[in-house]
Design a protein around this motif. Sequence first.
Motif, short mmCIF file in Angstrom:
data_model
loop_
_atom_site.label_atom_id
_atom_site.label_comp_id
_atom_site.label_asym_id
_atom_site.label_seq_id
_atom_site.Cartn_x
_atom_site.Cartn_y
_atom_site.Cartn_z
N LYS A 1 0.84 -1.20 0.00
CA LYS A 1 0.00 0.00 0.00
C LYS A 1 0.87 1.25 0.00
N LYS B 1 2.37 1.69 -3.43
CA LYS B 1 1.41 2.06 -4.46
C LYS B 1 0.93 3.50 -4.34
N GLN C 1 8.04 5.38 -1.05
CA GLN C 1 8.08 4.27 -2.01
C GLN C 1 9.42 3.53 -1.96
N ILE D 1 1.09 -3.94 -8.86
CA ILE D 1 1.52 -2.71 -8.18
C ILE D 1 2.97 -2.40 -8.52
N GLN E 1 3.30 -1.16 -12.12
CA GLN E 1 2.78 0.20 -12.26
C GLN E 1 3.76 1.23 -11.72
N VAL E 2 4.32 0.96 -10.54
CA VAL E 2 5.28 1.90 -9.95
C VAL E 2 6.55 1.98 -10.79
#
Length: 616
Positions: free
Chosen positions: A204, A207, A215, A243, A246-247
């Motif tokens: 979490k 993300k 991060q 996740i 995407q990051v």
Amino acid sequence: MASPEEKRIEDELSYPILLAERVRAAAEEAESFKLECAEVGKQVDRLSQMLRTLVRSTTSVQSLYERPIRRVVSEASKNLERALALVRKCKRQSILRRVVRITSTTDFRKVLILLDASIGDMRWLMGVLDTNNNETASGIFLSLPPIASNDPIISYVWSYIATVQMGQLSDRIEAANNLTSHARDNDRNKKITVEEGGIPPLLKLLKEGSSPEAQIAAANALCVLANEEERVRSIVHEMGVPIVVQVLGDSPMKVQIPVAKLVAAMAEHDPLAKEDFARENVIRPLVTLLSFETFVEDSKTQLGKQSIHSIVQINKELDKISSTGTNSRNYSHKPYANSYSNLHMEGSSRGANHRKERENEKPEVKIQLKINCAEALWLLAKESVSNSRRITETKGLLCLAKLVETEQGELQYNCLMAIMEITAAAETNSDLRRAAFKTNSPAAKAVIDQLLTVIKELDSPTLQVRAIRSVGSLGRTFPARETRVIGPLVGQLDNKNQEVAVEAAIALQKFACPDNFLCMDHSKSIIEFNGVPPLMRLLRCGERTQLHSLALLCYLAIHAGDNEALVQARVLTALEGADRTVVTHHPELKELVTRAIYQLNLYHTGVHPQRQTYAP
């Protein structure tokens, strides 16, 4: 979040509160040990008040970390049940039952100690859940709850995870870093972190993108945990792969560095994660990041040499690629030219917000990102035909070849390892071999050129071994006229480093073995490049070296037995006197030696008058 078989947290809390009421009522009805029962009642009242406060606290928290609550409340319920059983013994009973159920002050002392421990656990728990408390918000609550007295690490893990999940941003970052530090100590700490639900809040935090520092802290913690299949599988089951991808595609460069390392760690330790990454198309952003600034100079140089008409034609090709999504193979004479544009078109939908920041980053940051991306591609390609194919389809081979040419150190090594894994996959899969390594492919030409350069020019056995192994894997792709790869391999048979020499012999076997359709042509080429004398010398080395040099000599004898070089080097005598220990340990070699001797006898009968028949 509670698993399906667990009760709701509200139900978990209601049970000990109900028990406390029953204990208080039983204490008031006690007719023996009244003072002791009253003391138990007081302790239970304190515990009951704390439980009710906890209920109010849990209802006001949106993202509640339940793991320590359930453990503490479960322990408290057991202690309350024991207290209830003891106090009920003090009610009016018959003489017989009073004799059977003997109660002493020692029993009360034990129960009071247990209740006091539960009160201590509750006090600690309330402190951990109070994210506004400066002492606990950063996950550094110093007191140790009684429940963790035999295993203190669990209380630290609980407090860190609670802070990562529920704390303020700066406290969440510090707690994630603390989790990383503790997990690095040993695998048991890693296991506890995963078992106590540490992965979901870390994912979490990764993300949310609330800050690059957050991060980075989350990615580092996950990377430390991802060094074993079961723990990686836990990340996968928490939907961590989408996740991470995407990051990776849409973050500042300093965030992408640990995220790429996380991809590499997960791919290395879990085949399921590797498959999930393939489905989420992680290859594309990795290749895009690896190609960043790689082809700029080549593109500028090539464009500078083009006429206006040529530039217009190239632009039309690029527009066509952009609109149709197809890859043109023939718009450039130079393998690397315009690949930068093509690669970045493929990945430009992600990370656009950070392109300018990337351009202004320090060189060491850019290099570190490329190192991690190359490592991720290497480990994704390892033993995976599908991932290897995806890398070749995204022009990854061109990028890897260019970096092998221009870079040094860890980046060059990682790129070479990625090429080695892709070629190994191509060796086992004819479709990939034909699609990615056909003779007229610019990518294949670029890769072969760089592999040969490493083999011939670099004085690094580590890199040479990888390059030789890669060329060997592609043995079935070279036509008979393509002898430029055989010469450098034969040259390495005389390498002072025995590992390099053995690897060259193994690679040449793939050219000369019967599985290769052109084995006869390649065998003749090996002999023409004077490969027999160094092989004869290798027969005097250790068992592994003897094994592979002997096998290659056998292939040469079988497929080019009429060559005079074999006679002059007395190969037949060498085969007849082959080390029986080596041959006996490898039954397939025994048959090969027999066939080779037969073939040489067929062509050169009478050459050696004192020849001995090979007897295994």
